[in-house]
Design a protein around this motif. Structure first.
Motif, PDB file in Angstrom:
ATOM      1  N   TYR A  85     -24.053  52.854   0.231  1.00 21.68           N
ATOM      2  CA  TYR A  85     -24.573  53.303  -1.059  1.00 21.68           C
ATOM      3  C   TYR A  85     -23.794  54.531  -1.539  1.00 21.68           C
ATOM      4  CZ  TYR A  85     -27.854  54.702  -4.710  1.00 21.68           C
ATOM      5  OH  TYR A  85     -28.419  55.053  -5.920  1.00 21.68           O
ATOM      6  N   ALA A  86     -23.633  55.493  -0.653  1.00 18.87           N
ATOM      7  CA  ALA A  86     -22.904  56.718  -1.018  1.00 18.87           C
ATOM      8  C   ALA A  86     -21.464  56.408  -1.397  1.00 18.87           C
ATOM      9  CB  ALA A  86     -22.953  57.723   0.125  1.00 18.87           C
ATOM     10  N   ALA A 146     -34.805  47.695   2.837  1.00 21.03           N
ATOM     11  CA  ALA A 146     -34.544  46.559   1.956  1.00 21.03           C
ATOM     12  C   ALA A 146     -34.214  47.012   0.539  1.00 21.03           C
ATOM     13  CB  ALA A 146     -35.751  45.628   1.935  1.00 21.03           C
ATOM     14  N   ILE A 147     -34.835  48.082   0.097  1.00 23.42           N
ATOM     15  CA  ILE A 147     -34.626  48.546  -1.269  1.00 23.42           C
ATOM     16  C   ILE A 147     -33.196  49.048  -1.458  1.00 23.42           C
ATOM     17  CG2 ILE A 147     -35.329  50.261  -2.978  1.00 23.42           C
ATOM     18  CD1 ILE A 147     -38.185  50.008  -1.722  1.00 23.42           C
ATOM     19  N   PHE A 148     -32.693  49.825  -0.524  1.00 23.03           N
ATOM     20  CA  PHE A 148     -31.312  50.309  -0.653  1.00 23.03           C
ATOM     21  C   PHE A 148     -30.315  49.158  -0.580  1.00 23.03           C
ATOM     22  CE2 PHE A 148     -32.735  54.624  -0.489  1.00 23.03           C
ATOM     23  CZ  PHE A 148     -31.722  55.338  -1.108  1.00 23.03           C
ATOM     24  N   LYS A 149     -30.588  48.169   0.254  1.00 16.70           N
ATOM     25  CA  LYS A 149     -29.702  46.994   0.307  1.00 16.70           C
ATOM     26  C   LYS A 149     -29.735  46.251  -1.021  1.00 16.70           C
ATOM     27  CE  LYS A 149     -29.877  46.332   5.289  1.00 16.70           C
ATOM     28  NZ  LYS A 149     -30.441  45.559   6.396  1.00 16.70           N
ATOM     29  N   LEU A 152     -27.662  48.076  -3.607  1.00 19.09           N
ATOM     30  CA  LEU A 152     -26.226  47.819  -3.424  1.00 19.09           C
ATOM     31  C   LEU A 152     -25.813  46.479  -4.030  1.00 19.09           C
ATOM     32  CD1 LEU A 152     -25.792  49.053   0.227  1.00 19.09           C
ATOM     33  CD2 LEU A 152     -24.475  49.881  -1.728  1.00 19.09           C
ATOM     34  N   ALA A 153     -26.673  45.503  -3.940  1.00 17.48           N
ATOM     35  CA  ALA A 153     -26.347  44.144  -4.388  1.00 17.48           C
ATOM     36  C   ALA A 153     -26.650  43.894  -5.860  1.00 17.48           C
ATOM     37  CB  ALA A 153     -27.127  43.135  -3.536  1.00 17.48           C
TER      38      ALA A 153
END
Length: 188
Positions: A85-86, A146-149, A152-153
């Motif tokens: 993410y970063a 799951a939210i950060f993944k 990213l998508a």
């Protein structure tokens, strides 16, 4: 300690921290933040003044590193996901160096607003899988993973909130004022 405690309280809610407050050495910054947060107005009253977010990608990275550390300590998000993410945000900052304010605006909106929509979507998919008797990788006790993944998508979000406005601004089609929040006027 205050930052860790604050994130711990949010661990099952919206994964948002404000980069103007969630900074390295926050205890030292608190006096400065308190001083900068209010200004006296004629008549003796006080007006709350919004504190701007990070002025560039390097400042954002310093803030995000604090958040990253807390997420790792509390096992809220995997290191790889946080790093991806970063790096995505830093890649956007390099690509759109002339309009950091748009990169930060999109990133801030992602964490402050859109991740809640992603949470609802991921949770609904999880419930649908369970109702169909199929396994789900969503962890209700650690939803940030799951939210950060999903963030990213979510290419549609980044296209609508960053790429299109940035292209329009850089091509001279749109002004900075027309593509940014009033809250972020300081960053341009």
């Amino acid at each position: 300690p205050e930052q860790i405690s604050g994130v711990y309280q949010l661990r099952k809610r919206l994964p948002y921290v404000c980069c103007s407050v969630f900074v390295p050495f926050s205890r030292r910054s608190m006096e400065r933040l308190t001083y900068e947060s209010f200004e006296q107005v004629p008549g003796g009253g006080w007006k709350r003044k919004e504190r701007p977010g990070p002025g560039d990608a390097d400042q954002w990275w310093e803030c995000f590193r604090v958040f990253r550390t807390v997420c790792i300590m509390l096992d809220l998000v995997e290191i790889e996901t946080l790093d991806n993410y970063a790096e995505m945000v830093r890649r956007f900052a390099r690509k759109y160096a002339a309009c950091w304010f748009l990169v930060y605006q999109a990133e801030r909106r992602m964490r402050a607003e859109h991740m809640l929509r992603l949470y609802r979507r991921v949770e609904a998919e999880h419930r649908a899988l369970l109702a169909a008797g199929r396994p789900s990788t969503f962890d209700e006790e650690a939803p940030w993973k799951a939210i950060f993944k999903a963030a990213l998508a979510d290419t549609q979000y980044w296209d609508e909130e960053l790429h299109r406005p940035a292209f329009s601004y850089l091509a001279g089609i749109s002004s900075a004022a027309s593509v940014r929040d009033d809250v972020l006027m300081h960053a341009a």
